[in-house]
Design an enzyme around this catalytic site. Sequence first.
Site, PDB file in Angstrom:
ATOM      1  N   ASP A  51       0.888  -1.319   0.119  1.00  0.00           N
ATOM      2  CA  ASP A  51      -0.073   0.146  -0.107  1.00  0.00           C
ATOM      3  C   ASP A  51       1.030   1.306  -0.060  1.00  0.00           C
ATOM      4  O   ASP A  51       2.184   1.300   0.842  1.00  0.00           O
ATOM      5  CB  ASP A  51      -1.002  -0.056   1.146  1.00  0.00           C
ATOM      6  N   ASP A  69     -14.396  -4.140  -2.589  1.00  0.00           N
ATOM      7  CA  ASP A  69     -14.190  -4.417  -1.321  1.00  0.00           C
ATOM      8  C   ASP A  69     -15.542  -4.339  -0.416  1.00  0.00           C
ATOM      9  O   ASP A  69     -16.974  -3.765  -0.726  1.00  0.00           O
ATOM     10  CB  ASP A  69     -14.005  -2.786  -0.648  1.00  0.00           C
TER      11      ASP A  69
END
Lengths: 251, 193
Positions: free
Chosen positions: A11, A130
Amino acid sequence: MLTKRIIPCLDIKNGRTVKGVNFVNLRDAGDPVKLAKIYASNGADELVFLDISATEERRKTLTKLVLDVAAQVNIPFTVGGGISSIEDVDTLLKCGADKVSINSSAVKRPELINELSGKFGNQCIVVAIDAKKINEHWKVHLVGGKVLTDLDLFEWAKEVEKRGAGEILFTSMDNDGTKDGFANEALSRLSTELNIPIIASGGAGNKQHFIDTFKIGKADAALAASVFHFKEIEINDLKQELRNNNIPVRL
Amino acid sequence: MKIVIIDYGAGNIQSIKFAIERLGFEAKLTSNVSEIQNADKVIFPGVGEANSAMNMLVSSGLNNLIPTLKQPVLGICLGMQLMCDYSEEGDTKGLGIFKTNVTKFDNGLKVPQIGWNQISNLKSPLFKDISENEYMYLVHSYYAPVCNETIAVSDYGLQYSNALQKDNFYGVQFHPEKSSIAGSKLLKNFLDL
């Protein structure tokens, strides 16, 4: 035989690798290019770079980072975060990314999936989803999990496949950051109902969780961040353990 | 050594260029006919859809050039598929170098095949010092069946050609530029031909 893939996820925020616990409270885990090289030589099958702040802050993915990674790393990698146009994808692929991952932009305008796979081929289009379980229904969320949508995970996943996604990266927000294991029930359903590869994400805490997500969750690949970044699990050890459990891996 | 990568608008050519650089060589991206003809090694990449890639080749005239080349030529992924007679993808007539027809996986397994698969029955100097059952990285929905020109096979529900060779023409379905140390070795072997 095709092997199951282990994918460290980096990330990225402001050019550095970070990992959120349930997407907040970011901790710094180092230089992304350096980490990528280490992972490539330690048995990672693929890498994912997610510019996690991109959607929220309307930033474009760091193309320089992609060039640096492509120059130095000899395994495939995917780039995601803030990608919303054919031009974005063209730039990233030209800089050496193998695949791009789109998320919010696909929900906002699903035709984008058709356009991208039509132009670049479905093999390089990953759709990231998600989702979180609300009243027993898996609901798709956006902007790093902050915005709830009406979309049902399984319906959306099927639409995404039909529109030309080559792969789905499914993150369970209920599991992400918990280190309690992957969302294997939902994963198994996705893997059974769809005919494209499914990458499991969210919840990796120990080696058994990876065994479970391949055996019970029927995942084609498993993605994790902090357990690798903080060396709680060494990838080669993990793959040996997977092989001991009759899961095909590249060693 | 003059190495060229044929640039006809299809594919992730930057990665191949970087992989050659990691071996200590320079590769030039070009669509110029005489530059391609005069190179010592020619790499023919390709990613995406067969028909549109073939159209791009035809519009640049390179479809006539490639089969006439005399130096070692390496087709990668879609590049390899376009070197075959025909591809079912987009009903595409290929360059006719490898006498086989590319067809879609239709055996219940997930498509595209994405990831690392093993190569075996290795039969070419391209695989010097690469062991049987080595892993290579693949992303593809279409495959070339096993034929006379097969120099490596893989198994994805069925056995198919993961590499082909005819005379100075080589083709690999996998991506050597993304296949870690084994992939670099293969590229080095090609440059050493």
